[in-house]
Scaffold this active site. Structure first.
Site, PDB file in Angstrom:
ATOM      1  N   ARG A  73       0.849  -1.196   0.000  1.00 28.04           N
ATOM      2  CA  ARG A  73       0.000   0.000   0.000  1.00 28.04           C
ATOM      3  C   ARG A  73       0.886   1.248   0.000  1.00 28.04           C
ATOM      4  NH1 ARG A  73      -1.826   0.758   4.367  1.00 28.04           N
ATOM      5  NH2 ARG A  73      -1.297  -1.090   5.575  1.00 28.04           N
ATOM      6  N   TYR A 203      -1.281  -3.486  -6.964  1.00 27.93           N
ATOM      7  CA  TYR A 203      -1.136  -4.203  -5.685  1.00 27.93           C
ATOM      8  C   TYR A 203      -2.465  -4.229  -4.917  1.00 27.93           C
ATOM      9  CZ  TYR A 203      -0.381  -5.291  -0.900  1.00 27.93           C
ATOM     10  OH  TYR A 203      -0.532  -5.855   0.326  1.00 27.93           O
ATOM     11  N   LYS A 212      -9.729  -2.097   1.694  1.00 27.85           N
ATOM     12  CA  LYS A 212      -9.345  -0.948   2.519  1.00 27.85           C
ATOM     13  C   LYS A 212     -10.133   0.292   2.105  1.00 27.85           C
ATOM     14  CE  LYS A 212      -6.290  -3.458   4.564  1.00 27.85           C
ATOM     15  NZ  LYS A 212      -6.587  -3.950   5.913  1.00 27.85           N
ATOM     16  N   HIS A 232     -10.768  -2.017  11.603  1.00 30.72           N
ATOM     17  CA  HIS A 232      -9.710  -2.894  11.087  1.00 30.72           C
ATOM     18  C   HIS A 232      -9.495  -4.023  12.103  1.00 30.72           C
ATOM     19  CE1 HIS A 232      -5.294  -3.056   9.434  1.00 30.72           C
ATOM     20  NE2 HIS A 232      -6.059  -3.953   8.862  1.00 30.72           N
ATOM     21  N   SER A 254      -1.392  -3.736  10.310  1.00 26.96           N
ATOM     22  CA  SER A 254      -1.118  -4.682   9.224  1.00 26.96           C
ATOM     23  C   SER A 254       0.091  -5.545   9.541  1.00 26.96           C
ATOM     24  CB  SER A 254      -0.851  -3.900   7.942  1.00 26.96           C
ATOM     25  OG  SER A 254      -1.896  -2.997   7.718  1.00 26.96           O
ATOM     26  N   CYS A 256       0.588  -7.938  11.676  1.00 26.33           N
ATOM     27  CA  CYS A 256       0.884  -8.240  13.089  1.00 26.33           C
ATOM     28  C   CYS A 256       0.205  -9.534  13.515  1.00 26.33           C
ATOM     29  CB  CYS A 256       0.425  -7.110  13.987  1.00 26.33           C
ATOM     30  SG  CYS A 256       1.501  -5.681  13.942  1.00 26.33           S
ATOM     31  N   ASP A 281      -9.795  -9.502   9.026  1.00 26.50           N
ATOM     32  CA  ASP A 281      -9.222  -8.170   8.759  1.00 26.50           C
ATOM     33  C   ASP A 281     -10.174  -7.020   9.061  1.00 26.50           C
ATOM     34  OD1 ASP A 281      -6.968  -6.645   7.827  1.00 26.50           O
ATOM     35  OD2 ASP A 281      -8.023  -6.288   5.945  1.00 26.50           O
ATOM     36  N   ARG A 373       1.448 -12.292  -0.812  1.00 25.39           N
ATOM     37  CA  ARG A 373       0.099 -12.520  -0.276  1.00 25.39           C
ATOM     38  C   ARG A 373      -0.571 -13.752  -0.873  1.00 25.39           C
ATOM     39  NH1 ARG A 373      -2.156  -8.465   3.343  1.00 25.39           N
ATOM     40  NH2 ARG A 373      -0.483  -6.962   3.571  1.00 25.39           N
TER      41      ARG A 373
END
Ligand code: OXD
Ligand code: MN
Length: 590
Positions: A73, A203, A212, A232, A254, A256, A281, A373
């Site tokens: 991002r 991406y 998002k 989030h 993000s 974690c 998420d 990913r």
């Protein structure tokens, strides 16, 4: 194929406008069918956008390599184009909407010449949920279409649900790869128009506009207006051996470990405990008639970080990604399988790295990009929660905030009440990761893990949280966790993963009015004897004490850091949070 036009004239008119602007070779209206998916996968391979993996080893799996300049991002090019800068607030990049529309339309002019323009209808949330949202994403990327099919409830059902009413609300998303040039890369949100325009990137987080962009940035703006929360947060279910079930929602920045936590497998000592995943998420939460907070997962799939995923760290994710998975930027092995750092077993003797170059274990660079990913349908998850499609959502007993902190933050603590919990969320911080471009490993404040995702003024966002508490007659309790505390030698003190169950059990116990704790200036912290540590390996009593310690010097620094953060947000920080800061200072004797 590609002819599935919706009946809604507002959609048709808007798509026609975008077509006139971008001048594609043809327009492909997606219906989400199997036949369409097969066709697009074939087309993606033919165009070199996708690589078909060994179908015996990985049925239905494909690999995509993004441009090396486009792997995360881009927060510096992500904008909230609200009418005034003040509405976007101190944490967002802002541009005046008319100016930005002008600039973007200039970039989009003729941008799809010689390309196909895909129109992707989708629903976010269980379709019958009052929180469900309909969106259309226009894109010139097959990869986006295929990913949206995994990540959302995509296809004709969305158009059917929208119906023909001219004023029916839908999100307008426009995405074009342009020439994948970082100089011409913008992710722009127009919350007042329910519109997103993303250019110059391929991406995921920048281009799967459902995720998002809609489900967090635009949805958080709508949630504030309409009295609910778009967060989030992962959502998981915890069932104890006596059959009692609780749900918790947890916000971590993000990369974690939200996906790992959402699919946690309890250690052997916890026989009879079961964890189920509602979402990994994003949580949309509203107040139920009984005064509790209810959460739905707006998504239909997981877009998870691959490196470090293994049968040891997350067996449920590994089982999920055995089939029907779109991998991005992992390494390719000679037998057509995929590999990444942290996968079980030995590295392959040779592979093709994420950029498509030969790689061996002796290579200096990583085989898989650190932010590589998987995109996988949530139905592949062996521990998918049975209530995942419940339109009412699941009742939340606890909210958990957490970050990646080498020091200061104990393994877990409980906030004293709602406002204190909002303070804990508002001041949370984490060491940065590869999920966004920029330096890795620096502590940055990330309120509620929403710093990059709050679509309006963060001060108003805090106010919205503060106002939500009193509307809940039966509010969830609020906790903070830190799986990442290190010793003086830089070694992690806590094993994490399945052993996080021990912390979760304490949290559930607290929600049920059980579970002991010691009081500290920062909240209630369990003593070692309050946690079930039976069978825990590699954590000495001394390490356990270090994990739970509230160190006055570290907290003096933390308090100052929190104060500096609030200063940077002024004049927008609500008085209630400044009070919380002063009270914490008092309790710390500062
Ligand atoms: C994500 C992120 O991809 O937070 O979920 O970056
Ligand atoms: Mn995320």
């Amino acid at each position: 194929m590609g002819e599935n036009k919706p009946a809604n004239k507002a959609v048709l008119d808007w798509v026609h406008e975008v077509e006139l602007l971008t001048q594609p070779e043809n327009v492909f209206w997606c219906d989400g069918s199997e036949a369409e998916n097969d066709y697009l996968l074939g087309e993606g391979c033919r165009q070199g956008v996708l690589l078909k993996l060994n179908q015996e080893k990985k049925p239905g799996c494909y690999l995509h390599r993004s441009n090396p300049n486009d792997v995360a991002r881009v927060e510096q090019f992500t904008l909230i184009c609200a009418p005034t800068k003040e509405e976007a607030g101190p944490t967002n990049n802002w541009a005046e909407p008319a100016t930005m529309y002008g600039k973007l339309h200039g970039m989009l002019k003729g941008a799809m010449r010689g390309r196909t323009m895909y129109v992707v209808p989708y629903i976010m949330g269980p379709p019958e949920s009052p929180l469900a949202k309909i969106g259309f994403e226009i894109t010139d990327s097959i990869y986006v279409v295929l990913s949206m099919r995994i990540m959302t409830r995509m296809g004709a059902q969305a158009s059917a649900r929208l119906g023909e009413k001219p004023d029916a609300e839908f999100n307008r998303g426009v995405h074009s790869l342009l020439d994948i040039n970082p100089e011409r890369r913008f992710i722009c949100h127009f919350p007042q128009d329910n519109t997103i325009i993303s250019v110059g990137s391929g991406y995921g987080g920048n281009v799967l506009l459902s995720k998002k962009c809609l489900a967090l940035r635009i949805a958080s703006y709508l949630a504030k207006k309409q009295g609910w929360l778009a967060e989030h947060m992962l959502i998981l279910g915890v069932e104890s051996p006596d059959g009692k079930k609780h749900y918790v929602a947890a916000a971590f920045p993000s990369a974690c470990g939200k996906t790992n936590f959402a699919m946690l497998i309890p250690p052997p000592h916890f026989a009879g405990w079961k964890i189920t995943t509602v979402g990994d998420d994003i949580a949309w939460m509203q107040i139920g008639r009984d005064g509790r907070l209810y959460a739905v997962n707006p998504e239909n799939g997981y877009f998870g970080v691959v490196p470090g995923t293994s049968y040891k760290s997350n067996a449920n994710a590994m089982r999920s990604i055995e089939r029907d998975t779109l991998f991005t930027n992992v390494a390719l092995t000679s037998d057509g399988d995929v590999w990444w750092e942290g996968k079980d077993g030995d590295p392959p003797a040779a592979a093709i790295d994420w950029r498509g170059r030969p790689w061996t274990p002796a290579s200096k660079e990583k085989a898989a990009h650190p932010n590589s990913r998987f995109a996988v349908p949530m139905r592949n998850n062996p521990v998918l929660d049975p209530e995942v499609d419940d339109p009412a959502g699941v009742p939340i007993s606890a909210l958990i905030f957490g970050g990646r902190r080498s020091n200061t933050m104990p393994l877990v603590f409980q906030a004293a009440d709602w406002n204190h919990g909002v303070y804990v969320g508002a001041t949370m911080a984490s060491e940065t990761t590869a999920a966004a471009t920029g330096a890795v490993g620096q502590v940055r404040r990330d309120p509620m893990a929403m710093l990059p995702f709050c679509g309006y003024n963060i001060g108003d966002y805090f106010r919205h949280w503060l106002k939500t508490g009193p509307r809940l007659t039966n509010p969830p309790l609020i906790f903070h966790v830190n799986w990442f505390r290190k010793d003086a030698a830089g070694k992690f003190l806590w094993p994490g993963f399945g052993d996080n169950m021990r912390v979760l059990q304490w949290i559930i116990d607290r929600c049920a009015g059980r579970g002991g704790a010691g009081e500290s200036p920062i909240g209630s912290v369990p003593r070692p004897e309050d946690l079930d540590l039976a069978g825990l390996e590699g954590v000495s009593p001394e390490m356990m004490r270090a994990l739970l310690a509230v160190n006055p010097d570290e907290w003096a620094r933390e308090l100052a850091g929190q104060g500096i953060f609030f200063e940077s947000l002024q004049p927008y920080v609500p008085e209630e949070l400044l009070d919380e800061h002063r009270e914490l200072a008092g309790r710390l004797g500062r």
